[in-house]
Design a protein around this motif. Structure first.
Motif, mmCIF file in Angstrom:
data_model
loop_
_atom_site.group_PDB
_atom_site.id
_atom_site.type_symbol
_atom_site.label_atom_id
_atom_site.label_comp_id
_atom_site.label_asym_id
_atom_site.label_seq_id
_atom_site.Cartn_x
_atom_site.Cartn_y
_atom_site.Cartn_z
ATOM 1 N N ALA A 46 54.353 8.764 71.194
ATOM 2 C CA ALA A 46 55.035 7.467 71.167
ATOM 3 C C ALA A 46 56.235 7.519 70.211
ATOM 4 N N ALA A 47 56.055 8.163 69.068
ATOM 5 C CA ALA A 47 57.159 8.280 68.104
ATOM 6 C C ALA A 47 58.315 9.087 68.699
ATOM 7 N N LEU A 48 57.998 10.136 69.432
ATOM 8 C CA LEU A 48 59.052 10.935 70.066
ATOM 9 C C LEU A 48 59.836 10.117 71.093
ATOM 10 N N ASP A 53 56.171 0.421 68.410
ATOM 11 C CA ASP A 53 55.003 -0.465 68.422
ATOM 12 C C ASP A 53 53.748 0.322 68.802
ATOM 13 N N ALA A 54 53.863 1.131 69.842
ATOM 14 C CA ALA A 54 52.726 1.956 70.260
ATOM 15 C C ALA A 54 52.392 2.989 69.187
ATOM 16 N N ALA A 55 53.407 3.574 68.589
ATOM 17 C CA ALA A 55 53.175 4.573 67.537
ATOM 18 C C ALA A 55 52.394 3.953 66.381
ATOM 19 N N VAL A 56 52.765 2.744 65.983
ATOM 20 C CA VAL A 56 52.054 2.068 64.894
ATOM 21 C C VAL A 56 50.594 1.853 65.275
ATOM 22 N N LEU A 76 52.313 6.680 59.548
ATOM 23 C CA LEU A 76 52.128 5.266 59.856
ATOM 24 C C LEU A 76 53.182 4.425 59.147
ATOM 25 N N GLU A 77 53.413 4.687 57.880
ATOM 26 C CA GLU A 77 54.428 3.936 57.136
ATOM 27 C C GLU A 77 55.810 4.107 57.761
ATOM 28 N N ARG A 78 56.126 5.327 58.144
ATOM 29 C CA ARG A 78 57.427 5.592 58.780
ATOM 30 C C ARG A 78 57.539 4.830 60.096
ATOM 31 N N ALA A 79 56.478 4.869 60.894
ATOM 32 C CA ALA A 79 56.491 4.171 62.183
ATOM 33 C C ALA A 79 56.630 2.659 61.976
ATOM 34 N N MET A 80 55.998 2.136 60.941
ATOM 35 C CA MET A 80 56.098 0.701 60.668
ATOM 36 C C MET A 80 57.530 0.320 60.267
ATOM 37 N N ARG A 81 58.180 1.156 59.466
ATOM 38 C CA ARG A 81 59.576 0.891 59.096
ATOM 39 C C ARG A 81 60.483 0.940 60.325
#
Length: 135
Positions: A46-48, A53-56, A76-81
């Protein structure tokens, strides 16, 4: 056929059989390992795709599965930012298009991912007040 050829053939068949059994066992172990880190893999995918939202959601699940994994917590912190930033970008576009309800919802979502973002919260409150005044 000689006895030696028959024994060699049987030995080869046994080796093939045990090789196949070993390969099946290894496959089961690998599938089990992948299943246990399924949330992590889905989060990374998801991050790629920049689907933050899905990554979080997946990173949260992965952290619950392995709460001691510092790397997961950092991801997780990075994805939330990133998710918060993406929602702010969408909110600004919606605000420019005078879609106040959508923009306010996007600002609120950004605040959910980053509660310290007072700018997003204040923009959401301003837009909500503006919508009430227009009603």
């Amino acid at each position: 056929m000689s006895d030696q050829m028959i024994m060699t053939r049987r030995a080869r068949q046994a080796v093939y059989r045990w090789t196949a059994i070993g390969a099946m066992g290894l496959t089961c172990v690998l599938i089990g390992a992948c299943a246990s880190s399924g949330a992590r893999g889905k989060a990374n995918q998801a991050a790629l795709r920049s689907d933050w939202d899905a990554a979080v959601a997946y990173y949260r699940e992965a952290v619950q599965e392995d709460p001691k994994a510092l790397e997961l917590k950092i991801q997780l912190e990075r994805a939330m930012r990133e998710a918060s930033s993406a929602h702010i970008t969408r909110a600004k576009k919606l605000e420019e298009q005078d879609q106040l309800a959508g923009a306010a919802a996007e600002y609120r979502q950004a605040v959910e991912y980053d509660p310290s973002n007072s700018l997003a919260l204040s923009r959401a409150l301003v837009l909500e007040r503006r919508m009430r005044d227009l009603s």
